[in-house]
Design an enzyme around this catalytic site. Structure first.
Site, PDB file in Angstrom:
ATOM      1  N   SER A  67       0.905  -1.265   0.159  1.00  0.00           N
ATOM      2  CA  SER A  67      -0.221  -0.007   0.098  1.00  0.00           C
ATOM      3  C   SER A  67       0.789   1.150  -0.032  1.00  0.00           C
ATOM      4  O   SER A  67       2.094   1.223   0.321  1.00  0.00           O
ATOM      5  CB  SER A  67      -0.967   0.181   1.117  1.00  0.00           C
ATOM      6  N   TYR A 104      -2.425  -1.544  10.024  1.00  0.00           N
ATOM      7  CA  TYR A 104      -2.362  -1.549   8.449  1.00  0.00           C
ATOM      8  C   TYR A 104      -1.058  -1.379   8.002  1.00  0.00           C
ATOM      9  O   TYR A 104      -0.422  -1.723   7.467  1.00  0.00           O
ATOM     10  CB  TYR A 104      -3.330  -0.954   8.281  1.00  0.00           C
TER      11      TYR A 104
END
Length: 272
Positions: free
Chosen positions: A156, A169
């Site tokens: 990401s 995350y």
């Protein structure tokens, strides 16, 4: 047989029931690849958005077959290495080989740092890190046997820079970035390339349910951090197909000398 950019290849994609995973399956199939599609297609741990369903996975199968390619699907949790390995081994036996691994499955549970529970932290790491490791462990031996291939670990923008209100995350996606480099070092002698992919926000079902409300609530608590989500190119969000273009490049022989690299279809968000 289609003479596309990945003609004759077989690709494993996790998190394949919808969103980016489905887009990757369809894009690779359109360019000539057969597909192994894996998804839990059921309740995801800790998340605030809607989980994928068996019907979602069946739709991915239908779309790949519409492209004239073969597909083998399996419902399983990527945290279960034995189940994943058995499904991949069986699918490779049916399809004859494996050339591409796309570790796409992941979860995201945004919250301010002091509202993150031990359960959320553990679930995020188990799916986003252990699940990715399991995917490589199940797939890489087949790439070695085939004489080479490409592994794409979906990280990401949060794996290139900090994204606020996402401690678990962000931690997981930095781990995926490092994992890609570590595997690339050892698998290089087998002509297996390993790269990480770092998208910005993507329009997928991960944004459904209470997800946006959770992000908005967190931003309201510290609005100074809101600009960290700003893309340099003036788009609020990208499409799954935009990310699939990068997956296709890394899966194809066009990237034959690209390994241990971070490819970021991130609209420049990591430059802010």
């Amino acid at each position: 047989m289609s003479q596309g950019r990945v003609a004759g290849k077989v690709a494993l994609v996790t998190g394949a029931a919808r969103g980016m995973g489905r887009a990757h399956c369809v894009r690779l199939a359109a360019e000539g690849a057969d597909v192994i599609a894996v998804d839990v297609a059921g309740p995801l741990p800790s998340v605030r958005y809607d989980s994928a369903t068996p019907e979602d996975l069946a739709e991915t199968v239908r779309l790949v077959e519409k492209e004239g390619r073969r597909i083998v699907s399996a419902r399983l949790d990527v945290r279960d290495l034995d189940a994943l390995r058995a499904a991949v081994d069986d699918a490779v036996e049916q399809l004859g080989r494996l050339d591409v691994v796309v570790a796409n499955a992941g979860i995201c549970v945004p919250a301010p740092w002091d509202e993150v529970s031990p359960e959320v932290f553990a679930d995020t790491l188990s799916v986003n890190v252990t699940g990715v490791w399991n995917t490589v462990m199940a797939g890489a031996p087949h790439l070695v046997a085939a004489g080479g291939g490409s592994i794409v670990l979906v990280s990401s923008a949060a794996g290139l820079k900090v994204q606020p209100f996402m401690v678990p995350y962000t931690t997981s996606k930095w781990a995926v970035r490092g994992m890609a480099k570590a595997f690339a070092v050892e698998l290089g002698r087998h002509h297996v390339r390993v790269n990480s992919l770092h998208p910005t926000g993507v329009d997928t079902p991960m944004g459904t349910g209470d997800m946006q409300a959770a992000v908005g609530k967190a931003i309201a608590g510290d609005q100074r951090l809101a600009p960290m989500f700003t893309n340099l190119i003036p788009v609020e969000i990208t499409r799954p197909e935009d990310v699939s273009d990068s997956v296709l490049f890394l899966a194809s022989d066009e990237s034959r000398y690209v390994t241990a690299h971070e490819l970021a279809p991130d609209a420049g968000v990591t430059e802010f």
